[in-house]
Design an enzyme around this catalytic site. Structure first.
Site, PDB file in Angstrom:
ATOM      1  N   ASN A   1     -48.982 -20.833 -29.469  1.00 26.96           N
ATOM      2  CA  ASN A   1     -49.973 -21.499 -28.359  1.00 26.96           C
ATOM      3  C   ASN A   1     -51.127 -21.566 -28.935  1.00 26.96           C
ATOM      4  OD1 ASN A   1     -49.189 -18.681 -27.629  1.00 26.96           O
ATOM      5  ND2 ASN A   1     -50.967 -18.797 -26.290  1.00 26.96           N
ATOM      6  N   ASP A   2     -52.405 -20.783 -28.339  1.00 30.72           N
ATOM      7  CA  ASP A   2     -53.755 -21.362 -28.867  1.00 30.72           C
ATOM      8  C   ASP A   2     -54.165 -21.386 -30.403  1.00 30.72           C
ATOM      9  OD1 ASP A   2     -53.659 -20.833 -26.133  1.00 30.72           O
ATOM     10  OD2 ASP A   2     -55.012 -19.125 -26.189  1.00 30.72           O
TER      11      ASP A   2
ATOM     12  N   GLN B   1     -51.821 -18.239 -31.872  1.00 35.38           N
ATOM     13  CA  GLN B   1     -51.057 -17.394 -31.061  1.00 35.38           C
ATOM     14  C   GLN B   1     -49.356 -17.690 -31.341  1.00 35.38           C
ATOM     15  OE1 GLN B   1     -52.231 -14.769 -28.429  1.00 35.38           O
ATOM     16  NE2 GLN B   1     -53.115 -14.874 -30.374  1.00 35.38           N
TER      17      GLN B   1
ATOM     18  N   SER C   1     -56.059 -14.042 -28.650  1.00 34.28           N
ATOM     19  CA  SER C   1     -56.770 -15.127 -29.309  1.00 34.28           C
ATOM     20  C   SER C   1     -58.165 -14.970 -29.672  1.00 34.28           C
ATOM     21  CB  SER C   1     -57.085 -16.282 -28.300  1.00 34.28           C
ATOM     22  OG  SER C   1     -55.751 -17.005 -28.276  1.00 34.28           O
TER      23      SER C   1
ATOM     24  N   ARG D   1     -61.597 -11.799 -22.721  1.00 31.10           N
ATOM     25  CA  ARG D   1     -60.763 -12.112 -24.012  1.00 31.10           C
ATOM     26  C   ARG D   1     -61.120 -13.425 -24.826  1.00 31.10           C
ATOM     27  NH1 ARG D   1     -57.321 -12.582 -19.654  1.00 31.10           N
ATOM     28  NH2 ARG D   1     -56.853 -14.616 -19.264  1.00 31.10           N
ATOM     29  N   ASP D   2     -60.677 -13.587 -25.964  1.00 29.89           N
ATOM     30  CA  ASP D   2     -60.973 -14.784 -26.492  1.00 29.89           C
ATOM     31  C   ASP D   2     -62.363 -15.026 -27.248  1.00 29.89           C
ATOM     32  OD1 ASP D   2     -58.401 -15.144 -25.483  1.00 29.89           O
ATOM     33  OD2 ASP D   2     -58.953 -16.719 -23.756  1.00 29.89           O
TER      34      ASP D   2
ATOM     35  N   GLU E   1     -60.997 -19.289 -19.997  1.00 27.85           N
ATOM     36  CA  GLU E   1     -60.187 -18.726 -21.372  1.00 27.85           C
ATOM     37  C   GLU E   1     -60.750 -19.386 -22.594  1.00 27.85           C
ATOM     38  OE1 GLU E   1     -55.931 -17.041 -20.265  1.00 27.85           O
ATOM     39  OE2 GLU E   1     -56.006 -19.121 -20.528  1.00 27.85           O
TER      40      GLU E   1
ATOM     41  N   TRP F   1     -49.332 -24.700 -19.947  1.00 27.08           N
ATOM     42  CA  TRP F   1     -48.891 -23.767 -19.331  1.00 27.08           C
ATOM     43  C   TRP F   1     -47.775 -23.815 -17.945  1.00 27.08           C
ATOM     44  CZ3 TRP F   1     -48.036 -19.756 -22.214  1.00 27.08           C
ATOM     45  CH2 TRP F   1     -48.951 -19.147 -23.024  1.00 27.08           C
TER      46      TRP F   1
END
Length: 580
Positions: A82-83, A103, A147, A217-218, A269, A358
């Protein structure tokens, strides 16, 4: 990284699967700890390529020629991606290496067991990527390496490096460690050019407290040269804030400010703050700041999306130029977009997004992998008309030049008459298609509902078709219809939204004589088996959409239909070679 995943597989399982296919002889002592050390010692021999032995998780040779496999877009050889993470360029000028971490779940084709996968390239224009072993892995049950970003710490502000690592290769990764109890920001450093990392012994370097500690996060980090500091943009996800933190050494961080704008959805995000050049208007030639914010779930079309805000950064605070946040991509398959760090500052920044959503990413019909990235896109801040009375700067995106991978010109670009033009799509399944639509000033004023140009990409199975269309008027409209580009799978997923559109002003050929000027509108498509990216009017609008042809088909022909004799269309169709 989406916050609704809970890890179910252990590091030992991950390492065992990698160990089963390592290219070197295995010893009898293959415990998780010893295997992790062995992988880290494999400094210069861990690269693998889809065109040769190996894969992104160090497994046996793989083919990149499965029917649904894109041929110029990056995808992992196996597992789930993913990311995009840790996008950075290392190496001395003229011998750079472009790193793309991401990810990655090496054990399954659904999200979970998050690692940082790794691929490299020697140039964006080649569209070629070499797969490597995962770069950062979880080490305990329930951990996930979520991430983040990577930077070149050329001045060794962190103190991690000595003279054995060239300044241009001093890579520090900043990532979120996800556990059952919290999400915290951690760092790791590489002394061998980004292939293996050592986690900082005093992690975490930044954490939230109380009820917010599980939704933090991220981190996206960059060097703020005018203020001689590192800056981190990180998501306080469920308070809908991007937090900005500053540091002198990447280890100790202080909060500077927070920012919120635009669609809220369920959570923020993957923020990213970067500079891009202004084109046109009174700021032409200067640079502005762009803040990307990803939302999931809660996009207007459902699921995940990325929005952006243009503004200014003063070393502590991001201030938007206007109160609006704009959609970065009007399709449904462009998320968690990030830019590369340490690129040539004289060129536009390069951004890439995860080409999925998603709502359905865990069930799309691909194997032995799931997910692809968009093509790398150059970003500028284009001065564009939103309507006849208001022009503003918008984030324009255009694909990196494809000329190095063109194999054949399938249509010569001659003006097409009304009715239809057909082109056989011969090649590896990837094509660069541009329709340039022109009209006289008199024609523009009388455009009607039938003033259309439709491009139909046909698949192998009868009735399989992807439609990209233009409808003239004030404003112009561009549409994407993927209803029939693989009905067998799409009809069974209620979240696979199938039609998209956006408005864009029809442009003047001569801005200095608008009353008498001819008008034009452009649509450029990168079609690559199961993904199409559309760029309108030099990228002032863009869309990425997935489509899974029936019978595991691929694009076979292009048909263009023009609904109005007064519209003149120059059509260019170029076949692109597989870069795998």
């Amino acid at each position: 990284m989406v916050g609704r995943w809970s890890p179910s597989l252990l590091l030992v399982s991950t390492l065992a699967s990698i160990a089963a296919a390592l290219p070197y002889e295995q010893s009898s002592d293959m415990s998780a700890a010893n295997l992790f050390l062995k992988l880290r010692q494999n400094n210069n021999d861990n690269s693998t390529s889809a065109s040769g032995p190996g894969s992104s998780n160090g497994s046996t040779p793989v083919s990149y020629n499965q029917p649904y496999r894109p041929q110029i877009h990056f995808s992992p050889s196996s597992g789930f991606m993913n990311d995009p993470n840790g996008l950075v360029v290392s190496g001395k000028p003229g011998n750079e290496t472009i790193h793309m971490y991401y990810q990655y779940n090496p054990n399954d084709t659904v999200a979970g067991n998050q690692h940082w996968g790794h691929a490299t390239s020697k140039s964006f224009e080649s569209y070629e990527w070499k797969n490597h072993l995962p770069a950062i892995a979880p080490e305990a049950e329930g951990e996930g390496i979520f991430s983040g970003s990577a930077v070149i710490d050329s001045n060794n502000t962190s103190g991690f490096f000595d003279n054995s690592t060239e300044p241009e290769d001093r890579i520090v990764a900043i990532y979120t460690l996800n556990t059952a109890d919290e999400e915290s920001q951690n760092i790791a450093y590489s002394t061998n050019g980004g292939y293996n990392f050592t986690k900082y012994e005093n992690n975490p370097v930044l954490r939230d407290v109380g009820k917010y500690q599980k939704q933090f996060r991220d981190p996206k980090v960059f060097w703020d040269a005018p203020h001689e500091q590192w800056v981190m943009a990180v998501a306080h996800t469920q308070t809908y804030e991007v937090g900005f933190y500053t540091s002198k050494d990447l280890k100790s961080w202080e909060e500077a400010s927070r920012f919120s704008a635009g669609v809220l959805g369920y959570q923020y995000e993957c923020p990213a703050l970067f500079q891009a050049p202004y084109v046109g208007g009174d700021k032409d030639g200067q640079k502005g700041w762009v803040l990307l914010i990803s939302i999931n779930p809660g996009a207007p079309l459902g699921g995940s999306m990325t929005e952006y805000v243009i503004g200014d950064w003063d070393g502590k605070t991001f201030t938007s130029d206007d109160p609006s946040a704009k959609l970065a991509d009007f399709g449904k398959d462009w998320y968690a977009a990030q830019t590369w760090d340490n690129t040539d500052p004289s060129k536009p920044p390069v951004v890439i997004g995860w080409a999925s959503n998603w709502q359905y990413t865990n069930v799309v019909p691909t194997s032995p992998w799931r997910s692809v990235f968009s093509v790398p896109r150059e970003v500028t801040l284009q001065y564009a008309a939103l309507n006849p009375l208001d022009s503003r700067y918008v984030m324009a995106q255009n694909p990196i030049n494809t000329s190095a991978i063109v194999t054949d010109s399938l249509h010569d670009g001659k003006t097409a008459a009304k009715n239809s033009t057909s082109v056989d799509l011969k090649g590896d399944g990837a094509f660069d298609i541009t329709a340039n639509i022109t009209m006289s000033a008199a024609t523009y004023g009388s455009l009607a509902a039938n003033s259309t140009v439709d491009l139909y990409v046909n698949g192998t199975a009868k009735g399989d078709v992807l439609r990209i269309g233009f409808v003239g008027g004030e404003p112009g409209v561009v549409l994407i219809d993927r209803r029939f580009a693989g009905k067998d799978w799409a009809d069974n997923d209620p979240f696979f939204t199938d039609r998209f559109s956006t408005q864009a002003q029809i442009l003047y050929a001569d801005d200095n004589d608008k009353e008498n000027s001819d008008r034009y509108f452009t649509m450029r498509m990168i079609v690559d088996r199961t993904i199409t990216e559309l760029f309108v009017n030099d990228g002032i609008a863009s869309a990425a959409v997935l489509h899974y042809w029936d019978q595991e088909g691929k694009p076979t022909s292009l048909e263009m239909k023009v609904g109005d004799d007064r519209l003149k269309v120059h059509l260019d169709v170029q076949a692109l070679k597989s870069t795998w």
